[in-house]
Scaffold this motif. Sequence first.
Motif, PDB file in Angstrom:
ATOM      1  N   THR A   1      41.834 -11.801  14.799  1.00  0.00           N
ATOM      2  CA  THR A   1      41.890 -11.253  16.152  1.00  0.00           C
ATOM      3  C   THR A   1      42.447  -9.831  16.109  1.00  0.00           C
ATOM      4  O   THR A   1      43.423  -9.566  15.409  1.00  0.00           O
ATOM      5  CB  THR A   1      42.801 -12.118  17.042  1.00  0.00           C
TER       6      THR A   1
ATOM      7  N   PRO B   1      37.710 -10.618  19.290  1.00  0.00           N
ATOM      8  CA  PRO B   1      38.176 -11.975  19.006  1.00  0.00           C
ATOM      9  C   PRO B   1      37.959 -12.350  17.543  1.00  0.00           C
ATOM     10  O   PRO B   1      37.105 -11.791  16.857  1.00  0.00           O
ATOM     11  CB  PRO B   1      37.318 -12.842  19.938  1.00  0.00           C
ATOM     12  N   CYS B   2      38.731 -13.303  17.076  1.00  0.00           N
ATOM     13  CA  CYS B   2      38.571 -13.838  15.724  1.00  0.00           C
ATOM     14  C   CYS B   2      37.209 -14.526  15.628  1.00  0.00           C
ATOM     15  O   CYS B   2      36.809 -15.262  16.531  1.00  0.00           O
ATOM     16  CB  CYS B   2      39.693 -14.832  15.443  1.00  0.00           C
TER      17      CYS B   2
ATOM     18  N   VAL C   1      42.914  -8.600  24.059  1.00  0.00           N
ATOM     19  CA  VAL C   1      42.047  -8.815  22.900  1.00  0.00           C
ATOM     20  C   VAL C   1      40.971  -7.734  22.861  1.00  0.00           C
ATOM     21  O   VAL C   1      40.211  -7.572  23.810  1.00  0.00           O
ATOM     22  CB  VAL C   1      41.390 -10.209  22.953  1.00  0.00           C
TER      23      VAL C   1
ATOM     24  N   CYS D   1      43.811 -17.858  12.905  1.00  0.00           N
ATOM     25  CA  CYS D   1      43.592 -16.657  13.711  1.00  0.00           C
ATOM     26  C   CYS D   1      44.864 -16.287  14.468  1.00  0.00           C
ATOM     27  O   CYS D   1      45.570 -17.162  14.981  1.00  0.00           O
ATOM     28  CB  CYS D   1      42.459 -16.876  14.712  1.00  0.00           C
TER      29      CYS D   1
ATOM     30  N   CYS E   1      44.143  -6.993  18.446  1.00  0.00           N
ATOM     31  CA  CYS E   1      44.805  -6.833  19.737  1.00  0.00           C
ATOM     32  C   CYS E   1      45.189  -5.368  19.958  1.00  0.00           C
ATOM     33  O   CYS E   1      45.302  -4.596  19.009  1.00  0.00           O
ATOM     34  CB  CYS E   1      46.064  -7.698  19.808  1.00  0.00           C
TER      35      CYS E   1
END
Length: 201
Positions: free
Chosen positions: A101, A94-95, A91, A82, A103
Motif C-alpha cells: 500500500t 492500494p496493495c 491511499v 499489506c 499512502c
Amino acid sequence: RFSLFLFTVVLLPVLSGAGLAADDPTYRRTDPVTGQQLQCKNCPPGTRLGAHCTSSRETDCVPCGPGLFTEFWNYIPNCLRCGACSDHQRVVRPCNGTVNTVCECEAGFFWDQHFCRRHTECKPGHGVKASGTPHRDTVCELCADGHFADIRKMHAACVTHSACETDEQLVLPGSRWHDNVCATCDQLTQKGTGTHMFTIT
C-alpha cells in the motif's frame, strides 16, 4: 563405469537448472537427499516459496492471498502483510499482491518523522514563501517593507500594498499584516456628517 559416471555428472546440472531462463534470479541450495549443490529459481513478485527445487523438480511458487504481497523475486516462505495508512493519510495506491500500500498525507498535512503533521500557519506579518505539500511543511517569510500578508487568509503570500485610486485618500497606511486603507470623501463624510468605519481585520 567411467562412461556412466560422466553421464551422471553431466545430467545432474542440467536437471537442477531445467526450465531456468538466462536472466531468472536464482539461489543456491544443497539437496538434502543427494548433497548436490542446486541453483534454484526464485519465485516472482506476487508469489512465495511453496517448496524448494530438487535435482528433478523446479521451485514450487504459491500466489500471495488477499491482503498479502511480495514486491521482489524471492524464496521466502510467507508473503508480507499489506500495510495500512495511519492517521491523516490517504491511499495513493492500494496493495495489489506485487506492491505494498502506498499512502500520502492528506491535504493540510505533511510527513515528518513517521507521522503526518499539520502544515505551519504563518504568523501575522509573515507570508507563504513556499506552500506545504504532503512531503514538506509550509515555508514562511517576513513581509518586506511595502508588502503585507492578509491575516484573514490562512496561506497568503506577501503582496505589495494597494495604491489608492485618484479620487481616494489614504486613511490608514498599510502594515505587514494589512493593506493600505483608502476611501473617497463621500465615504468619509457620509452626507457631510459622521465618520465612516473601516474593518481591516
